[in-house]
Motif scaffolding. Structure first.
Motif, PDB file in Angstrom:
ATOM      1  N   ASP A 140       0.795  -1.113  -0.135  1.00  0.00           N
ATOM      2  CA  ASP A 140      -0.011  -0.034  -0.074  1.00  0.00           C
ATOM      3  C   ASP A 140       0.964   1.418  -0.093  1.00  0.00           C
ATOM      4  O   ASP A 140       0.586   2.215  -0.735  1.00  0.00           O
ATOM      5  CB  ASP A 140      -0.960   0.044   1.312  1.00  0.00           C
ATOM      6  N   ARG A 141       1.963   1.208   0.671  1.00  0.00           N
ATOM      7  CA  ARG A 141       2.779   2.426   0.811  1.00  0.00           C
ATOM      8  C   ARG A 141       3.338   2.748  -0.790  1.00  0.00           C
ATOM      9  O   ARG A 141       3.474   3.709  -1.015  1.00  0.00           O
ATOM     10  CB  ARG A 141       4.189   2.187   1.643  1.00  0.00           C
ATOM     11  N   SER A 142       3.670   1.667  -1.307  1.00  0.00           N
ATOM     12  CA  SER A 142       4.226   1.468  -2.627  1.00  0.00           C
ATOM     13  C   SER A 142       3.056   2.254  -3.708  1.00  0.00           C
ATOM     14  O   SER A 142       3.479   3.022  -4.584  1.00  0.00           O
ATOM     15  CB  SER A 142       4.349   0.281  -3.412  1.00  0.00           C
ATOM     16  N   ALA A 143       1.773   1.983  -3.386  1.00  0.00           N
ATOM     17  CA  ALA A 143       0.752   2.542  -4.104  1.00  0.00           C
ATOM     18  C   ALA A 143       0.960   3.924  -3.867  1.00  0.00           C
ATOM     19  O   ALA A 143       0.553   4.983  -5.221  1.00  0.00           O
ATOM     20  CB  ALA A 143      -0.744   2.165  -3.697  1.00  0.00           C
ATOM     21  N   VAL A 144       0.924   4.512  -2.967  1.00  0.00           N
ATOM     22  CA  VAL A 144       0.987   5.872  -2.857  1.00  0.00           C
ATOM     23  C   VAL A 144       2.228   6.573  -3.411  1.00  0.00           C
ATOM     24  O   VAL A 144       1.900   7.657  -3.785  1.00  0.00           O
ATOM     25  CB  VAL A 144       0.965   6.416  -1.216  1.00  0.00           C
ATOM     26  N   GLU A 145       3.238   5.938  -3.349  1.00  0.00           N
ATOM     27  CA  GLU A 145       4.485   6.337  -3.727  1.00  0.00           C
ATOM     28  C   GLU A 145       4.405   6.608  -5.376  1.00  0.00           C
ATOM     29  O   GLU A 145       4.884   7.658  -5.691  1.00  0.00           O
ATOM     30  CB  GLU A 145       5.749   5.737  -3.609  1.00  0.00           C
ATOM     31  N   LYS A 146       3.723   5.413  -5.915  1.00  0.00           N
ATOM     32  CA  LYS A 146       3.613   5.527  -7.333  1.00  0.00           C
ATOM     33  C   LYS A 146       2.387   6.813  -7.727  1.00  0.00           C
ATOM     34  O   LYS A 146       2.624   7.508  -8.862  1.00  0.00           O
ATOM     35  CB  LYS A 146       2.989   4.157  -7.994  1.00  0.00           C
ATOM     36  N   VAL A 147       1.394   6.976  -7.057  1.00  0.00           N
ATOM     37  CA  VAL A 147       0.440   8.327  -7.377  1.00  0.00           C
ATOM     38  C   VAL A 147       1.174   9.351  -7.291  1.00  0.00           C
ATOM     39  O   VAL A 147       1.311  10.294  -8.244  1.00  0.00           O
ATOM     40  CB  VAL A 147      -0.695   8.004  -6.455  1.00  0.00           C
ATOM     41  N   VAL A 148       1.961   9.512  -6.215  1.00  0.00           N
ATOM     42  CA  VAL A 148       2.695  11.074  -5.882  1.00  0.00           C
ATOM     43  C   VAL A 148       3.806  11.124  -7.144  1.00  0.00           C
ATOM     44  O   VAL A 148       3.767  12.272  -7.639  1.00  0.00           O
ATOM     45  CB  VAL A 148       3.547  10.861  -4.593  1.00  0.00           C
ATOM     46  N   ALA A 149       4.460  10.057  -7.523  1.00  0.00           N
ATOM     47  CA  ALA A 149       5.408  10.204  -8.827  1.00  0.00           C
ATOM     48  C   ALA A 149       4.768  10.362 -10.106  1.00  0.00           C
ATOM     49  O   ALA A 149       4.848  11.417 -10.618  1.00  0.00           O
ATOM     50  CB  ALA A 149       6.105   8.908  -8.824  1.00  0.00           C
ATOM     51  N   ALA A 150       3.615   9.906 -10.243  1.00  0.00           N
ATOM     52  CA  ALA A 150       2.783  10.145 -11.305  1.00  0.00           C
ATOM     53  C   ALA A 150       2.080  11.478 -11.659  1.00  0.00           C
ATOM     54  O   ALA A 150       2.431  12.160 -12.680  1.00  0.00           O
ATOM     55  CB  ALA A 150       1.460   9.166 -11.526  1.00  0.00           C
ATOM     56  N   VAL A 151       1.519  11.938 -10.421  1.00  0.00           N
ATOM     57  CA  VAL A 151       1.347  13.394 -10.237  1.00  0.00           C
ATOM     58  C   VAL A 151       2.452  14.253 -10.669  1.00  0.00           C
ATOM     59  O   VAL A 151       2.336  15.237 -11.442  1.00  0.00           O
ATOM     60  CB  VAL A 151       0.550  13.750  -8.895  1.00  0.00           C
ATOM     61  N   GLN A 152       3.684  14.075 -10.230  1.00  0.00           N
ATOM     62  CA  GLN A 152       4.496  15.014 -10.386  1.00  0.00           C
ATOM     63  C   GLN A 152       5.084  15.041 -11.940  1.00  0.00           C
ATOM     64  O   GLN A 152       5.434  15.792 -12.373  1.00  0.00           O
ATOM     65  CB  GLN A 152       5.877  14.673  -9.460  1.00  0.00           C
ATOM     66  N   ARG A 153       5.124  13.705 -12.401  1.00  0.00           N
ATOM     67  CA  ARG A 153       5.680  13.386 -13.945  1.00  0.00           C
ATOM     68  C   ARG A 153       4.422  13.787 -14.887  1.00  0.00           C
ATOM     69  O   ARG A 153       4.965  14.651 -15.792  1.00  0.00           O
ATOM     70  CB  ARG A 153       5.722  12.059 -13.934  1.00  0.00           C
ATOM     71  N   HIS A 154       3.351  13.671 -14.455  1.00  0.00           N
ATOM     72  CA  HIS A 154       2.093  13.841 -15.620  1.00  0.00           C
ATOM     73  C   HIS A 154       1.079  14.804 -15.367  1.00  0.00           C
ATOM     74  O   HIS A 154       0.243  15.231 -16.024  1.00  0.00           O
ATOM     75  CB  HIS A 154       1.551  12.528 -15.891  1.00  0.00           C
ATOM     76  N   GLY A 155       1.063  15.445 -13.930  1.00  0.00           N
ATOM     77  CA  GLY A 155       0.075  16.469 -13.655  1.00  0.00           C
ATOM     78  C   GLY A 155      -1.119  15.726 -13.084  1.00  0.00           C
ATOM     79  O   GLY A 155      -1.104  14.358 -12.821  1.00  0.00           O
ATOM     80  N   VAL A 156      -1.876  16.357 -12.327  1.00  0.00           N
ATOM     81  CA  VAL A 156      -3.213  15.878 -11.528  1.00  0.00           C
ATOM     82  C   VAL A 156      -4.148  15.383 -12.873  1.00  0.00           C
ATOM     83  O   VAL A 156      -4.402  16.105 -13.609  1.00  0.00           O
ATOM     84  CB  VAL A 156      -3.868  16.888 -10.767  1.00  0.00           C
ATOM     85  N   ALA A 157      -4.699  14.162 -12.364  1.00  0.00           N
ATOM     86  CA  ALA A 157      -5.629  13.719 -13.387  1.00  0.00           C
ATOM     87  C   ALA A 157      -7.007  14.173 -13.058  1.00  0.00           C
ATOM     88  O   ALA A 157      -7.502  14.615 -11.773  1.00  0.00           O
ATOM     89  CB  ALA A 157      -5.838  12.031 -13.186  1.00  0.00           C
ATOM     90  N   ASP A 158      -7.898  14.188 -13.951  1.00  0.00           N
ATOM     91  CA  ASP A 158      -9.368  14.378 -13.798  1.00  0.00           C
ATOM     92  C   ASP A 158     -10.052  13.465 -12.802  1.00  0.00           C
ATOM     93  O   ASP A 158     -10.930  13.639 -11.893  1.00  0.00           O
ATOM     94  CB  ASP A 158     -10.141  14.689 -15.014  1.00  0.00           C
ATOM     95  N   LEU A 159      -9.593  12.198 -12.914  1.00  0.00           N
ATOM     96  CA  LEU A 159     -10.188  11.267 -12.186  1.00  0.00           C
ATOM     97  C   LEU A 159      -8.999  10.330 -11.494  1.00  0.00           C
ATOM     98  O   LEU A 159      -8.273   9.590 -12.568  1.00  0.00           O
ATOM     99  CB  LEU A 159     -10.996  10.248 -12.896  1.00  0.00           C
ATOM    100  N   GLN A 160      -8.796  10.179 -10.368  1.00  0.00           N
ATOM    101  CA  GLN A 160      -7.657   9.453  -9.819  1.00  0.00           C
ATOM    102  C   GLN A 160      -8.367   8.320  -8.713  1.00  0.00           C
ATOM    103  O   GLN A 160      -8.970   8.625  -7.971  1.00  0.00           O
ATOM    104  CB  GLN A 160      -6.733  10.426  -8.855  1.00  0.00           C
ATOM    105  N   VAL A 161      -7.932   7.273  -9.354  1.00  0.00           N
ATOM    106  CA  VAL A 161      -8.412   5.923  -8.333  1.00  0.00           C
ATOM    107  C   VAL A 161      -7.100   5.227  -7.752  1.00  0.00           C
ATOM    108  O   VAL A 161      -6.142   4.985  -8.445  1.00  0.00           O
ATOM    109  CB  VAL A 161      -9.254   5.024  -9.138  1.00  0.00           C
TER     110      VAL A 161
END
Length: 171
Positions: free
Chosen positions: A135-156
């Motif tokens: 689960d920590r890995s999930a959070v880290e991946k989301v933070v990295a994706a937002v930093q790289r690609h920006g905020v999504a309109d829909l994030q699950v």
């Protein structure tokens, strides 16, 4: 974040069938996904995207590497219907999302087997830390994706560690 107050699960609320219904708005009879495991008469094939009675995790891993589950869902998903920029982290239902963030598939396979074995033999202890790390890995991946690609309109974000661990944790 948003939690829809009137969303109900299917009964029985088997994980894969319930998630599929949640992310399509359709019941299992329409989605074609009737459980964690099911036999398809049309294909003459057994599907186990979340193995419970079998030890083979190949299909569970293919859910992420090949969208195994998405290929079996017979109706549009939320991501296809919403038609907005969407990111999905660790959820088995992701067909139509713009970005899929996946766990380390080796770790996920081992934890899925541990959970299945724990369900079969409640005497065996399962280490909570491995599930927490997933689960920590999930959070880290989301933070990295937002930093790289920006905020999504829909994030699950799905937290499989909590889900898997609660199946095997002592009462």
């Amino acid at each position: 974040a948003y939690a829809a107050p009137d969303v109900l699960s299917i009964l029985p609320s088997t994980t894969i069938a319930a998630w599929t219904s949640l992310f399509t708005g359709e019941p299992p009879a329409r989605t074609g996904v009737t459980g964690n495991e099911w036999f398809s008469r049309a294909e003459a094939r057994f599907h186990a995207p979340a193995p419970v009675t079998v030890e083979d995790v190949e299909q569970a891993l293919a859910v992420f590497s090949e969208d195994y589950l998405g290929a079996r869902i017979r109706v549009p998903t939320l991501y296809e219907r919403a038609d907005v920029r969407s990111y999905v982290a660790l959820s088995q239902v992701h067909r139509g999302a713009d970005l899929l963030l996946v766990p380390d598939l080796g770790d996920l396979g081992e934890l899925a087997l541990a959970a299945a074995e724990g369900l079969a033999d409640r005497e065996e202890s399962v280490e909570r830390e491995a599930f927490e790390q997933l689960d920590r890995s999930a959070v880290e991946k989301v933070v990295a994706a937002v930093q790289r690609h920006g905020v999504a309109d829909l994030q699950v974000v799905y937290f499989p560690g909590v889900d898997l661990y609660t199946h095997v944790a002592e009462q």
